[in-house]
Design an enzyme around this catalytic site. Structure first.
Site, PDB file in Angstrom:
ATOM      1  N   LYS A  14       0.755  -1.220   0.138  1.00 23.98           N
ATOM      2  CA  LYS A  14      -0.023   0.098   0.149  1.00 23.98           C
ATOM      3  C   LYS A  14       1.008   1.440   0.088  1.00 23.98           C
ATOM      4  CE  LYS A  14       0.899   0.962   4.284  1.00 23.98           C
ATOM      5  NZ  LYS A  14       1.660   2.752   4.884  1.00 23.98           N
ATOM      6  N   ASP A 166      -3.287  -0.926  10.289  1.00 25.14           N
ATOM      7  CA  ASP A 166      -3.353  -0.748   9.181  1.00 25.14           C
ATOM      8  C   ASP A 166      -3.907  -2.617   8.246  1.00 25.14           C
ATOM      9  OD1 ASP A 166      -0.464   0.967   7.838  1.00 25.14           O
ATOM     10  OD2 ASP A 166      -2.619   0.913   8.654  1.00 25.14           O
TER      11      ASP A 166
HETATM   12  C1  SUD Z   1       2.764   4.481   9.730  1.00 26.86           C
HETATM   13  C2  SUD Z   1       1.768   3.408   9.005  1.00 26.86           C
HETATM   14  C3  SUD Z   1       0.631   4.156   8.132  1.00 26.86           C
HETATM   15  O1  SUD Z   1       0.168   3.071   7.105  1.00 26.86           O
HETATM   16  O2  SUD Z   1       1.623   2.136   8.665  1.00 26.86           O
HETATM   17  P1  SUD Z   1       3.559   1.053   8.420  1.00 26.86           P
HETATM   18  O3  SUD Z   1       4.226   2.310   7.572  1.00 26.86           O
HETATM   19  O4  SUD Z   1       3.787   0.834   9.552  1.00 26.86           O
HETATM   20  O5  SUD Z   1       3.288   1.316   7.069  1.00 26.86           O
HETATM   21  C4  SUD Z   1       0.519   2.608  10.185  1.00 26.86           C
HETATM   22  O6  SUD Z   1       0.363   3.830  11.490  1.00 26.86           O
HETATM   23  C5  SUD Z   1       1.191   1.994  10.999  1.00 26.86           C
HETATM   24  O7  SUD Z   1       0.627   1.807  11.767  1.00 26.86           O
HETATM   25  P2  SUD Z   1       1.077  -0.226  12.847  1.00 26.86           P
HETATM   26  O8  SUD Z   1       0.944  -0.801  12.149  1.00 26.86           O
HETATM   27  O9  SUD Z   1      -0.058  -0.484  13.955  1.00 26.86           O
HETATM   28  O10 SUD Z   1       1.817   0.159  13.193  1.00 26.86           O
HETATM   29  P3  SUD Z   1       2.595  -0.481  14.550  1.00 26.86           P
HETATM   30  O11 SUD Z   1       4.246  -0.810  13.852  1.00 26.86           O
HETATM   31  O12 SUD Z   1       2.028  -2.054  14.880  1.00 26.86           O
HETATM   32  O13 SUD Z   1       3.149   0.550  15.216  1.00 26.86           O
HETATM   33  C6  SUD Z   1       4.310   0.816  15.957  1.00 26.86           C
HETATM   34  C7  SUD Z   1       3.972   2.619  17.088  1.00 26.86           C
HETATM   35  O14 SUD Z   1       3.745   2.806  15.923  1.00 26.86           O
HETATM   36  C8  SUD Z   1       2.958   4.109  16.819  1.00 26.86           C
HETATM   37  N1  SUD Z   1       2.140   3.761  16.017  1.00 26.86           N
HETATM   38  C9  SUD Z   1       1.009   2.600  15.391  1.00 26.86           C
HETATM   39  C10 SUD Z   1       0.101   3.622  14.437  1.00 26.86           C
HETATM   40  C11 SUD Z   1      -0.750   4.481  15.129  1.00 26.86           C
HETATM   41  N2  SUD Z   1      -2.540   5.045  14.528  1.00 26.86           N
HETATM   42  N3  SUD Z   1      -0.601   5.238  15.999  1.00 26.86           N
HETATM   43  C12 SUD Z   1       0.976   5.287  16.351  1.00 26.86           C
HETATM   44  O15 SUD Z   1       1.010   6.125  17.455  1.00 26.86           O
HETATM   45  C13 SUD Z   1       2.980   3.564  17.879  1.00 26.86           C
HETATM   46  O16 SUD Z   1       3.774   4.301  19.019  1.00 26.86           O
HETATM   47  C14 SUD Z   1       2.981   1.514  18.054  1.00 26.86           C
HETATM   48  O17 SUD Z   1       3.185   1.524  19.653  1.00 26.86           O
END
Ligand code: SUD
Ligand code: ADP
EC number: 2.7.1.148
Length: 335
Positions: A14, A166
């Site tokens: 994505k 996600d």
């Molecule tokens: C940043 C995004 C954007 O689509 O995707 P990626 O870059 O990882 O693909 C997402 O928000 C990734 O969400 P998610 O998959 O839950 O992230 P995780 O690795 O589980 O979370 C790692 C840390 O990121 C922070 N986190 C995550 C999601 C969110 N909405 N708020 C946060 O503050 C939190 O500190 C969490 O402990």
């Protein structure tokens, strides 16, 4: 308990076309407004139900580990190529939770072939987890024909949200409501909450882009920890209308509030954005928490040509691919 046939699919990656922080939550996560499209940069995932309990996962890289290491200009045992095969892998975690939720005996045999770079902001792990949920459900229905199809949505959605913010996006929209695939054409979603509250909508036109992964891993947690919630957050309303062809405006802008902190954490993001811009592409941004960056092209031909040029001009290791928006979830095949 009988074994099932092999089920397989190609989990897509994505891109976040828009990502804004709205508030910091009590649980340490952030309330988001983000717009995501699925793209045809895909992993390969196969699984079947087995009489032996547990999840046996084997992982490899496409076309092979040596070729990917060479493209990234790293050694084959570099951290960038590490993919866990134990409970740290979201595929293992989601299948264990599915077995618990459905009260299944036996276990799972899984083959995961990676194409999507890990820790790139492209949602590879989340997409694999959503696909494992979809395939696991189909395989469980084969060995347990008494399972009511009507319970698919209320069982899978909470499991997906539990595994990661996600993951629900990659389950898709209408398909979970049982609508036939052909009526979907859904390729985009606006996500709020932690990212698990979804409004799917069809793109007026397919999006063509070039994605450049600059061989650098960025910690999602560190990027978020360096963010501050803006006093006046931007809204994705105008972009959502433009993507559906419902805006009077002929141009639209993209935005990713995680870009600035991520650029401070990795020196490879600025050159990626600069090279994408110099390749005659538009709307150059980082996706998610990075380090992968993307830029939009007018056609698949322009994207292919730009990717070819960038592969010969970008300094250092990278994975550079022309991509196109695609539908979630990906097709399921039975072998
Ligand atoms: C940043 C995004 C954007 O689509 O995707 P990626 O870059 O990882 O693909 C997402 O928000 C990734 O969400 P998610 O998959 O839950 O992230 P995780 O690795 O589980 O979370 C790692 C840390 O990121 C922070 N986190 C995550 C999601 C969110 N909405 N708020 C946060 O503050 C939190 O500190 C969490 O402990
Ligand atoms: N199926 C998987 N594929 C890739 N990475 C995974 C998987 N399961 C767990 N991980 C772990 O998740 C992290 C990267 O997740 P990924 O979704 O690829 O990153 P991002 O969400 O930033 O694109 C890494 O720490 C990796 O070890």
């Amino acid at each position: 308990m009988t074994e099932s046939r092999w089920y397989h699919t190609s989990p897509p990656a994505k891109l976040n076309l828009f990502l804004e922080l709205l508030a910091r939550r009590e649980d340490g996560f952030h309330e988001l407004d983000t717009v995501m499209i699925a793209i045809d940069w895909r992993d390969e995932l196969r699984l079947r139900r087995t009489t032996q309990p547990g999840v046996r996962l084997s992982v490899d890289w496409i076309p092979n580990r040596a070729a990917v290491a060479n493209e990234l200009q790293v050694s084959e045992d570099d951290e960038l190529l590490f993919i866990p095969t134990d409970g740290k892998n979201l595929v293992v975690r989601v299948l264990n939770r599915l077995s618990e939720t459905l009260g299944l005996e036996g276990g799972w045999e899984v083959q995961l072939n990676k194409n999507i770079p890990s820790g790139a902001g492209m949602g590879g792990a989340s997409s694999d987890a959503a696909s494992a949920l979809q395939l696991g459900w189909e395989a469980a229905c084969e060995t347990h024909p008494e399972m009511p199809a009507s319970s698919k949505r209320e069982l899978l959605l909470p499991l997906a949200a539990e595994i990661g913010s996600d993951v629900p996006f990659f389950l898709g929209g209408a398909s979970l409501l049982g609508a036939p695939k052909s009526t979907e054409g859904i390729q985009c979603a606006r996500a709020t909450g932690r990212g698990e509250k979804l409004e799917f909508f069809p793109l007026a036109n397919p999006l063509h882009a070039v994605v450049l992964y600059p061989a650098a891993s960025v910690s999602t947690a560190k990027v978020y920890s360096r963010c501050t919630v803006p006093d006046s957050p931007r809204s994705s309303d105008d972009l959502v209308l433009a993507l559906q062809g419902m805006s009077a405006e002929t141009t639209f802008s993209l935005h990713n509030t995680l870009e600035a902190p991520a650029r401070g954490l990795s020196s490879r993001i600025d050159p990626a954005l600069e090279c994408l811009s110099k390749a005659g592409l538009t709307h150059c941004h980082m996706t998610g928490s990075g380090s992968a960056c993307f830029a939009l092209a007018d056609s698949s031909q322009q994207a292919a040509l730009a990717a070819k040029t960038l592969r010969s001009t970008f300094p250092g290791g990278a994975l550079i691919r022309p991509v196109m928006s695609c539908v979630v979830p990906s097709e399921i095949h039975i072998a």
